[in-house]
Scaffold this motif. Structure first.
Motif, PDB file in Angstrom:
ATOM      1  N   ILE A  99       0.857  -1.178   0.000  1.00 18.47           N
ATOM      2  CA  ILE A  99       0.000   0.000   0.000  1.00 18.47           C
ATOM      3  C   ILE A  99       0.892   1.226   0.000  1.00 18.47           C
ATOM      4  N   GLY A 100       0.720   2.077  -1.005  1.00 15.91           N
ATOM      5  CA  GLY A 100       1.522   3.286  -1.121  1.00 15.91           C
ATOM      6  C   GLY A 100       0.670   4.536  -1.096  1.00 15.91           C
ATOM      7  N   ILE A 101       1.298   5.653  -0.755  1.00 15.83           N
ATOM      8  CA  ILE A 101       0.628   6.955  -0.727  1.00 15.83           C
ATOM      9  C   ILE A 101       1.276   7.852  -1.775  1.00 15.83           C
ATOM     10  N   VAL A 102       0.473   8.393  -2.679  1.00 16.11           N
ATOM     11  CA  VAL A 102       1.003   9.254  -3.742  1.00 16.11           C
ATOM     12  C   VAL A 102       1.518  10.550  -3.129  1.00 16.11           C
ATOM     13  N   THR A 103       2.775  10.850  -3.374  1.00 11.37           N
ATOM     14  CA  THR A 103       3.386  12.059  -2.816  1.00 11.37           C
ATOM     15  C   THR A 103       3.664  13.118  -3.869  1.00 11.37           C
ATOM     16  N   ALA A 104       3.762  12.717  -5.137  1.00 12.28           N
ATOM     17  CA  ALA A 104       4.084  13.700  -6.179  1.00 12.28           C
ATOM     18  C   ALA A 104       3.792  13.124  -7.551  1.00 12.28           C
ATOM     19  N   LYS A 105       3.639  14.032  -8.525  1.00 14.54           N
ATOM     20  CA  LYS A 105       3.535  13.670  -9.936  1.00 14.54           C
ATOM     21  C   LYS A 105       4.765  14.199 -10.654  1.00 14.54           C
ATOM     22  N   ASP A 113       5.030   6.892  -1.539  1.00 15.10           N
ATOM     23  CA  ASP A 113       5.692   6.530  -0.294  1.00 15.10           C
ATOM     24  C   ASP A 113       5.231   5.131   0.086  1.00 15.10           C
ATOM     25  N   VAL A 114       6.166   4.175   0.109  1.00 10.65           N
ATOM     26  CA  VAL A 114       5.831   2.784   0.439  1.00 10.65           C
ATOM     27  C   VAL A 114       6.486   2.354   1.743  1.00 10.65           C
ATOM     28  N   GLY A 115       7.061   3.302   2.467  1.00 16.89           N
ATOM     29  CA  GLY A 115       7.694   2.975   3.739  1.00 16.89           C
ATOM     30  C   GLY A 115       9.125   2.513   3.627  1.00 16.89           C
ATOM     31  N   GLY A 116       9.690   2.504   2.426  1.00 13.88           N
ATOM     32  CA  GLY A 116      11.071   2.093   2.229  1.00 13.88           C
ATOM     33  C   GLY A 116      12.029   3.271   2.323  1.00 13.88           C
ATOM     34  N   SER A 117      13.275   3.039   1.942  1.00 11.18           N
ATOM     35  CA  SER A 117      14.288   4.092   2.017  1.00 11.18           C
ATOM     36  C   SER A 117      14.128   5.138   0.922  1.00 11.18           C
ATOM     37  N   GLU A 118      13.405   4.805  -0.155  1.00  7.66           N
ATOM     38  CA  GLU A 118      13.156   5.751  -1.233  1.00  7.66           C
ATOM     39  C   GLU A 118      11.776   5.509  -1.821  1.00  7.66           C
ATOM     40  N   PRO A 119      11.193   6.532  -2.457  1.00  6.85           N
ATOM     41  CA  PRO A 119       9.846   6.364  -3.019  1.00  6.85           C
ATOM     42  C   PRO A 119       9.841   5.408  -4.209  1.00  6.85           C
TER      43      PRO A 119
END
Length: 256
Positions: A99-105, A113-119
């Motif tokens: 489950i990811g959250i859209v942070t930018a286009k 944002d998937v909770g990892g070290s990078e998007p």
């Protein structure tokens, strides 16, 4: 020399293993061409493939432990070995549903944002029925359920919301009126087990929708806000509750 210092994997199932431990496999397992999976030799029956799960990686004649935790084994076919740990930081793995959250286009790509070290990146064409003219309506802040198709230490993780046949298969944008929260990765693996009693018990309490991400995120929606929060509290607490304590709490909520 390394093989002599190793211990049989079968003998350590259910015990604590530490990073650097070498787990030796039975002689009938051999490495496949890619070096990422193990399979049964032609003389063994039945044919199957031994999977190397989280916390382990292939090393010579065995498996090298990379995380601290309890060694687990799933029989059947070739079977699978993995390390069950209480790790909270997620490391993207190819094939994981998250489950990811859209942070930018960024042009034709969304950053999540998937909770990892990078998007992670997600193309606008990675949705069912998406074309250059028919683009999905994705906005910053949207919650998306998808799958990793690229995930390694040298490349940016890449997600898609379609399967191999081009169908969504339940992936895509998740409704905005649910509740998203984070738990440990160990609890997620427990909830995703085929015969998870926790999910069965909760389904008898209230009807609800549930989405589980391998990155430790859970999205839940029940009939009312109060019911949703009750389910969230139970899911957060069940990691530290015994089966008897959980059943007692559910019985009180159901009025039995």
């Amino acid at each position: 020399m390394a093989a002599e210092r190793g211990m049989a994997a079968e003998a350590l199932v259910g015990q604590v293993v530490l990073p650097g431990d070498l787990l030796l496999l039975p002689a009938h397992y051999d490495e496949d061409a890619e070096g990422e999976r193990l399979r049964l030799s032609a003389g063994a029956a039945p044919q199957g493939r031994l999977l190397c799960g989280p916390g382990l990686r292939r090393s010579g004649a065995g498996l090298l432990v990379t995380k601290c935790g309890l060694l687990r084994h799933r029989p059947g076919g070739g079977g699978a070995y993995w390390v069950d740990s209480q790790q909270k930081r997620y490391v993207p793995v190819k094939g994981d549903h998250v489950i990811g959250i859209v942070t930018a286009k960024a042009g034709d790509v969304f950053r999540l944002d998937v909770g990892g070290s990078e998007p992670a990146s997600l193309s606008y064409l990675a949705f069912e029925g998406a074309t250059k003219r028919n683009r999905p309506n994705v906005q910053v802040g949207d919650v998306i359920y998808g799958q990793f198709v690229v995930a390694n230490k040298d490349m940016e993780p890449e997600m898609v919301c379609i399967d191999s046949s081009g169908k969504s298969s339940g992936m895509g944008i998740i409704g905005q009126d649910g509740f998203l929260f984070k738990v440990s990765l160990g609890l997620i693996r427990k909830l995703l087990a085929p015969k998870c009693e926790i999910i069965k018990e909760l389904s008898q309490l209230y009807p609800f929708e549930l989405v589980l991400g391998m990155n430790g995120r859970i999205w839940v929606k029940a009939g009312t806000v109060q019911q949703t929060l009750i389910i969230v509290n139970i899911l957060e607490a069940c990691e530290y509750m015994t089966a008897e304590q959980r059943k007692e709490a559910l019985a009180k909520l159901s009025g039995n």
